[in-house]
Scaffold this motif. Structure first.
Motif, short mmCIF file in Angstrom:
data_model
loop_
_atom_site.label_atom_id
_atom_site.label_comp_id
_atom_site.label_asym_id
_atom_site.label_seq_id
_atom_site.Cartn_x
_atom_site.Cartn_y
_atom_site.Cartn_z
N SER A 43 -4.84 19.51 5.33
CA SER A 43 -3.45 19.06 5.42
C SER A 43 -3.40 17.55 5.61
N LYS A 44 -2.27 16.98 5.21
CA LYS A 44 -2.08 15.54 5.34
C LYS A 44 -0.59 15.24 5.37
N SER A 45 -0.18 14.39 6.29
CA SER A 45 1.22 14.00 6.38
C SER A 45 1.57 13.09 5.21
N THR A 46 2.79 13.24 4.69
CA THR A 46 3.21 12.36 3.61
C THR A 46 3.35 10.92 4.10
N ALA A 47 3.40 10.73 5.42
CA ALA A 47 3.46 9.37 5.97
C ALA A 47 2.18 8.59 5.67
N ASP A 48 1.12 9.32 5.28
CA ASP A 48 -0.16 8.68 4.99
C ASP A 48 -0.49 8.68 3.50
N PRO A 85 7.77 11.90 -0.49
CA PRO A 85 8.77 12.16 0.54
C PRO A 85 8.42 11.43 1.84
N ARG A 86 9.43 10.81 2.46
CA ARG A 86 9.20 10.05 3.68
C ARG A 86 9.68 10.79 4.93
N ASP A 87 9.88 12.07 4.80
CA ASP A 87 10.23 12.91 5.95
C ASP A 87 9.03 12.94 6.90
N PRO A 88 9.19 12.47 8.14
CA PRO A 88 8.04 12.42 9.06
C PRO A 88 7.47 13.80 9.39
N GLU A 89 8.23 14.86 9.14
CA GLU A 89 7.76 16.20 9.42
C GLU A 89 7.04 16.83 8.23
N ARG A 90 7.08 16.15 7.08
CA ARG A 90 6.56 16.76 5.86
C ARG A 90 5.03 16.66 5.84
N VAL A 91 4.36 17.79 5.60
CA VAL A 91 2.91 17.85 5.52
C VAL A 91 2.52 18.55 4.22
N VAL A 92 1.59 17.97 3.49
CA VAL A 92 1.04 18.62 2.29
C VAL A 92 -0.22 19.36 2.71
N SER A 93 -0.29 20.63 2.36
CA SER A 93 -1.45 21.41 2.80
C SER A 93 -1.91 22.35 1.69
N PHE A 94 -3.19 22.72 1.77
CA PHE A 94 -3.76 23.71 0.85
C PHE A 94 -5.01 24.29 1.48
N SER A 95 -5.44 25.41 0.96
CA SER A 95 -6.66 26.06 1.45
C SER A 95 -7.73 25.92 0.40
N ASP A 96 -8.74 25.13 0.72
CA ASP A 96 -9.82 24.90 -0.23
C ASP A 96 -10.82 26.06 -0.16
N TRP A 128 0.82 -1.21 0.00
CA TRP A 128 0.00 0.00 0.00
C TRP A 128 0.85 1.26 0.00
N LEU A 129 1.77 1.38 0.94
CA LEU A 129 2.51 2.62 1.10
C LEU A 129 3.65 2.73 0.09
N CYS A 130 4.48 1.75 0.07
CA CYS A 130 5.56 1.70 -0.92
C CYS A 130 6.21 0.33 -0.84
N ASN A 131 7.06 0.03 -1.77
CA ASN A 131 7.84 -1.20 -1.74
C ASN A 131 9.30 -0.80 -1.57
N PRO A 132 9.81 -0.87 -0.34
CA PRO A 132 11.18 -0.38 -0.10
C PRO A 132 12.21 -1.01 -1.04
N GLY A 133 12.04 -2.28 -1.32
CA GLY A 133 13.01 -2.94 -2.19
C GLY A 133 13.08 -2.32 -3.57
N MET A 134 11.96 -1.81 -4.07
CA MET A 134 11.93 -1.15 -5.37
C MET A 134 12.30 0.33 -5.26
N ARG A 135 11.83 0.96 -4.23
CA ARG A 135 12.10 2.39 -4.03
C ARG A 135 13.60 2.65 -3.89
N GLU A 136 14.33 1.67 -3.32
CA GLU A 136 15.75 1.89 -3.04
C GLU A 136 16.68 1.30 -4.08
N LEU A 137 16.11 0.79 -5.18
CA LEU A 137 16.96 0.29 -6.27
C LEU A 137 17.87 1.41 -6.78
N THR A 138 19.10 1.04 -7.09
CA THR A 138 19.97 2.04 -7.71
C THR A 138 19.50 2.33 -9.12
#
Length: 479
Positions: A164-169, A146-157, A115-125
């Protein structure tokens, strides 16, 4: 410069929620002196149908609002591929070679990773990724969220306020499928960037996609448009209006075929989830343009009222009657002419112009015109019960006297309102009956029904010969 777009997918008929989205985009563009774009999102080749595309165009053509520019995503594939690989070259996307089952599920068995990502593919050289791709191994091109735990995507509708939503989700969503086909998210954002869309106005069900789209706009190196998400339309039981569940109720052409004026239907759809900040309900297109703001859009879902027996919302029917009443006689005559033609009646324009004002306040839809005025166009009336000729507080003998006296009066009367009014009231007085007892038998005789347009104007349009003939037939019924 305001530039907005309506982007339907040709996978079904034009949904009334989609029609409302088109209308709100159009109103905003016209108020801001901007550009309205129609873009057909037809990249889903397996589900697209020509019938659905025809339905979309039929519905939009009936609404009559038009657009300024037109595009089809199926003709812009090279643009999407170029943008996807540009994102890849920035290391903001990666190839995912994870094998898929026949049903499209990840074979890795790691539900979280799938669901979130496949680390084995994401980290391929890059080198390993290129090698496997050059060897012909199939892959999906995924966005590298981005997997930065502090990163948030936000906008004003513009409707729902700050979001807003964390990139962790947010999962690493696909840009290109394994067959090279483009996904909805990627194609939509690339088009919006390329067409310089300033405001994206769409249904609230797309609000959750907006976080992904903002990430794509950032990766493309462009500023994201402003967003305005519209409340959903629901059935009386609160369920989301569905083509599959509710059928023709949610199709624009259902209202068109029921005899609605496009301007009244537009008015009705605007009042589903929006109000002009005053007490107005019936509004012209020009008034809607002037009044429209996103401040007037409600956050709560809007209910379309209907039943299994009647798919038409009563509020829509009332608004349609109000718009019919407001038309000029030539406008209404032009609108109902196709209805009479479709019913098989022949008529000339001059006669229709005389009939139209007689039925204008008696019809709620254009289709009602046939039932209100069919007797004007036939040589022989449909069968009716002779008992209907009997006036109130009278009997068949009174009806017979009234009809015979009325016929005599009509033989020499001036066939206009005043002349007919004068002689028939005089005959009623001579017979010692009330005016209403004189008028009802004549009305039924010439119209074949008790409820009909104003009597004197009706007699005038029918003409002396037709009136005398129908009265003679009514006399025979009574005898």
């Amino acid at each position: 410069m305001v530039r907005v777009r309506f982007a339907p997918s040709p996978t079904g008929y034009l949904h009334i929620g989609s029609a409302r989205t088109f209308i709100f985009n159009w109103l905003f563009a016209r108020k801001q002196k901007g550009t309205m774009i129609l873009r057909i999102d037809d990249t889903d080749v397996e589900r697209n149908t020509q019938a659905s595309l025809d339905s979309i165009f039929d519905g939009l053509k009936w609404l009559g609002l038009g657009w300024d520019e037109f595009y089809r995503q199926s003709e812009r594939g090279e643009l999407y591929a170029k943008a996807a690989w540009a994102i890849f070259d920035k290391d903001l996307a990666y190839r995912d070679f994870t094998p898929m089952t026949a049903g499209g599920e990840d074979k890795s068995g790691d539900a979280k990773a799938a669901w979130l990502c496949n680390p084995g593919m994401r980290e391929l050289t890059r080198e390993e990724s290129d090698r496997r791709a050059n060897a012909g191994e199939p892959f999906v091109l995924r966005f590298r969220v981005p997997r930065d735990p502090e990163r948030v995507v936000s906008f004003s509708d513009l409707v729902y306020g700050d979001q807003s939503k964390s990139t962790a989700d947010i999962e690493d969503f696909a840009l290109l499928r394994s067959n090279g086909g483009v996904t909805y998210h990627h194609a939509s954002c690339v088009d919006d960037a390329d067409l310089q869309i300033s405001h994206i106005v769409r249904g609230q069900d797309h609000l959750s996609n907006t976080f992904k789209h903002i990430l794509i706009f950032e990766a493309l190196g462009v500023e994201a448009p402003r967003f305005a998400h519209l409340p959903l339309l629901t059935a009386p039981d609160g369920a989301k209006l569905s083509k599959r569940k509710h059928g023709p109720v949610v199709s624009v052409t259902t209202y068109r075929d029921a005899g609605f004026l496009p301007q009244s239907y537009i008015n009705f759809l605007c009042l589903l989830g929006w109000n002009p900040k005053d007490n107005r309900e019936k509004m012209s297109i020009e008034e809607l343009v002037e009044a429209f703001t996103f401040d007037g859009v409600n956050r709560a879902n809007a209910v379309v009222n209907f039943s299994e027996e009647d798919p038409i919302d009563p509020k829509a029917l009332w608004l349609n009657s109000q718009h019919i009443y407001a038309l000029s006689v030539p406008e209404l005559a032009a609108a109902i002419a196709p209805v009479f033609t479709a019913a098989g009646y022949q008529f000339d324009e001059a006669k229709l112009l005389k009939i139209t004002p007689l039925i204008q306040e008696r019809i709620k839809t254009l289709n009602d015109a046939v039932g209100a005025a069919d007797f004007f166009f036939v040589d022989e009336l449909a069968p009716y019960d002779p008992a209907e000729l009997t006036p109130q507080k009278g009997d068949a003998a009174m009806a017979l006297r009234v009809l015979e006296a009325g016929r005599t009066a009509l033989e020499t009367a001036e066939f206009n309102h005043d002349g007919l009014d004068s002689v028939l009231r005089a005959q009623a007085a001579a017979l010692g009956v009330k005016a209403g007892q004189m008028f009802q038998p004549i009305r039924v005789a010439v119209c074949g029904r008790k409820v009909a347009p104003p009597l004197f104007e009706t007699l005038e349009v029918l003409g002396r010969d037709t009136c005398l003939k129908r009265i003679d037939q009514a006399v025979l019924k009574l005898k």
